[in-house]
Design a protein around this motif. Structure first.
Motif, PDB file in Angstrom:
ATOM      1  N   UNK A   1       0.810  -1.213   0.000  1.00  0.00           N
ATOM      2  CA  UNK A   1       0.000   0.000   0.000  1.00  0.00           C
ATOM      3  C   UNK A   1       0.843   1.263   0.000  1.00  0.00           C
ATOM      4  N   UNK A   2       2.159   1.124   0.078  1.00  0.00           N
ATOM      5  CA  UNK A   2       3.017   2.295   0.084  1.00  0.00           C
ATOM      6  C   UNK A   2       3.824   2.369  -1.198  1.00  0.00           C
ATOM      7  N   UNK A   3       4.202   3.589  -1.531  1.00  0.00           N
ATOM      8  CA  UNK A   3       5.005   3.820  -2.729  1.00  0.00           C
ATOM      9  C   UNK A   3       6.108   4.806  -2.384  1.00  0.00           C
ATOM     10  N   UNK A   4       7.309   4.526  -2.851  1.00  0.00           N
ATOM     11  CA  UNK A   4       8.444   5.406  -2.619  1.00  0.00           C
ATOM     12  C   UNK A   4       8.432   6.530  -3.643  1.00  0.00           C
ATOM     13  N   UNK A   5       8.504   7.758  -3.155  1.00  0.00           N
ATOM     14  CA  UNK A   5       8.598   8.928  -4.027  1.00  0.00           C
ATOM     15  C   UNK A   5      10.011   9.480  -3.864  1.00  0.00           C
ATOM     16  N   UNK A   6      10.876   9.293  -4.872  1.00  0.00           N
ATOM     17  CA  UNK A   6      12.254   9.769  -4.741  1.00  0.00           C
ATOM     18  C   UNK A   6      12.300  11.292  -4.729  1.00  0.00           C
ATOM     19  N   UNK A   7      13.212  11.806  -3.924  1.00  0.00           N
ATOM     20  CA  UNK A   7      13.346  13.252  -3.800  1.00  0.00           C
ATOM     21  C   UNK A   7      14.282  13.830  -4.832  1.00  0.00           C
ATOM     22  N   UNK A   8      14.190  15.116  -4.983  1.00  0.00           N
ATOM     23  CA  UNK A   8      15.063  15.845  -5.889  1.00  0.00           C
ATOM     24  C   UNK A   8      16.088  16.610  -5.066  1.00  0.00           C
ATOM     25  N   UNK A   9      17.223  16.939  -5.680  1.00  0.00           N
ATOM     26  CA  UNK A   9      18.218  17.754  -5.011  1.00  0.00           C
ATOM     27  C   UNK A   9      17.669  19.174  -4.898  1.00  0.00           C
ATOM     28  N   UNK A  10      17.639  19.684  -3.679  1.00  0.00           N
ATOM     29  CA  UNK A  10      17.096  21.016  -3.425  1.00  0.00           C
ATOM     30  C   UNK A  10      18.188  21.859  -2.774  1.00  0.00           C
TER      31      UNK A  10
ATOM     32  N   UNK B   1      10.392  10.151   0.325  1.00  0.00           N
ATOM     33  CA  UNK B   1       9.368   9.765   1.286  1.00  0.00           C
ATOM     34  C   UNK B   1       8.506   8.667   0.708  1.00  0.00           C
ATOM     35  N   UNK B   2       7.813   7.983   1.602  1.00  0.00           N
ATOM     36  CA  UNK B   2       6.865   6.963   1.172  1.00  0.00           C
ATOM     37  C   UNK B   2       5.459   7.494   1.426  1.00  0.00           C
ATOM     38  N   UNK B   3       4.561   7.170   0.496  1.00  0.00           N
ATOM     39  CA  UNK B   3       3.178   7.625   0.612  1.00  0.00           C
ATOM     40  C   UNK B   3       2.257   6.418   0.660  1.00  0.00           C
ATOM     41  N   UNK B   4       1.104   6.609   1.273  1.00  0.00           N
ATOM     42  CA  UNK B   4       0.067   5.583   1.319  1.00  0.00           C
ATOM     43  C   UNK B   4      -0.768   5.723   0.056  1.00  0.00           C
ATOM     44  N   UNK B   5      -0.695   4.718  -0.827  1.00  0.00           N
ATOM     45  CA  UNK B   5      -1.369   4.797  -2.130  1.00  0.00           C
ATOM     46  C   UNK B   5      -2.888   4.870  -1.988  1.00  0.00           C
ATOM     47  N   UNK B   6      -3.436   4.272  -0.943  1.00  0.00           N
ATOM     48  CA  UNK B   6      -4.886   4.276  -0.770  1.00  0.00           C
ATOM     49  C   UNK B   6      -5.418   5.652  -0.396  1.00  0.00           C
ATOM     50  N   UNK B   7      -4.599   6.471   0.255  1.00  0.00           N
ATOM     51  CA  UNK B   7      -5.059   7.781   0.717  1.00  0.00           C
ATOM     52  C   UNK B   7      -4.805   8.893  -0.286  1.00  0.00           C
ATOM     53  N   UNK B   8      -4.060   8.598  -1.343  1.00  0.00           N
ATOM     54  CA  UNK B   8      -3.848   9.585  -2.395  1.00  0.00           C
ATOM     55  C   UNK B   8      -5.083   9.560  -3.282  1.00  0.00           C
ATOM     56  N   UNK B   9      -5.760  10.688  -3.356  1.00  0.00           N
ATOM     57  CA  UNK B   9      -7.040  10.745  -4.049  1.00  0.00           C
ATOM     58  C   UNK B   9      -6.887  10.635  -5.555  1.00  0.00           C
TER      59      UNK B   9
END
Length: 170
Positions: free
Chosen positions: A39-48, A68-76
């Motif tokens: 249920x989670x997905x890794x969102x790779x970050x960018x250099x800031x 960060x990792x996000x909960x795929x079920x809660x992303x609308x």
């Protein structure tokens, strides 16, 4: 001749048995821990690069990469501008709230920083969308160091002050 045929059949049987066993073990049902990871997905970050402003002038730069990792079920809708939100949150924390004291980087609380980023992003997203914040890099480079690293500089190159050193996320 019979020995050769029997040896060939034995090799085929052993090969088929090992292939069947390896496929069976590779596709074994996932337990309790695997259900959470699906249920989670890794969102790779960018250099800031976040500038540090002191007395109305740029004193240096924070170089950060946060995934960060996000909960795929809660992303609308699945198309949240997460990298833009993370960039804004880092500017707010590092410039507005000044959570890192450059003079005393050893007092930096990494877990508190992660928790703060997670709470603020979840507050903006309206729920517990972010499940984990992963800090890959958090360095500080002073303005003098950036001048010394330019191609025209005659001084030795200096390395940035590493505040947090993390593992790369793929």
């Amino acid at each position: 001749m019979i020995k050769l045929v029997l040896t060939g059949l034995w090799v085929c049987a052993v090969t088929l048995g090992s292939v069947y066993l390896s496929i069976y073990l590779a596709t074994a049902p996932v337990g309790e821990a695997g259900a959470e990871n699906r249920n989670t997905e890794l969102v790779p970050g960018e250099m800031i690069t976040v500038p540090v402003i002191s007395d109305g002038k740029v004193a240096g730069y924070f170089l950060t990469r946060i995934s960060f990792t996000i909960d795929k079920e809660k992303v609308v809708d699945g198309s949240l501008p997460l990298n833009a939100l993370v960039t804004d949150e880092l500017f707010t924390l590092l410039i507005g709230n000044k959570v890192i004291d450059i003079a005393n980087t050893s007092a930096f609380d990494l877990n508190g920083f992660r928790t703060q980023v997670k709470q603020d992003l979840n507050k903006r997203l309206g729920g517990d969308v972010i499940t984990e914040v992963l800090v890959e890099q958090l360095d500080y480079l002073s303005k003098d160091d950036t001048r010394n690293n330019s191609p025209d500089a005659k001084k030795l190159n200096k390395k940035p002050v590493t505040i947090v050193e993390g593992a790369a996320v793929n």
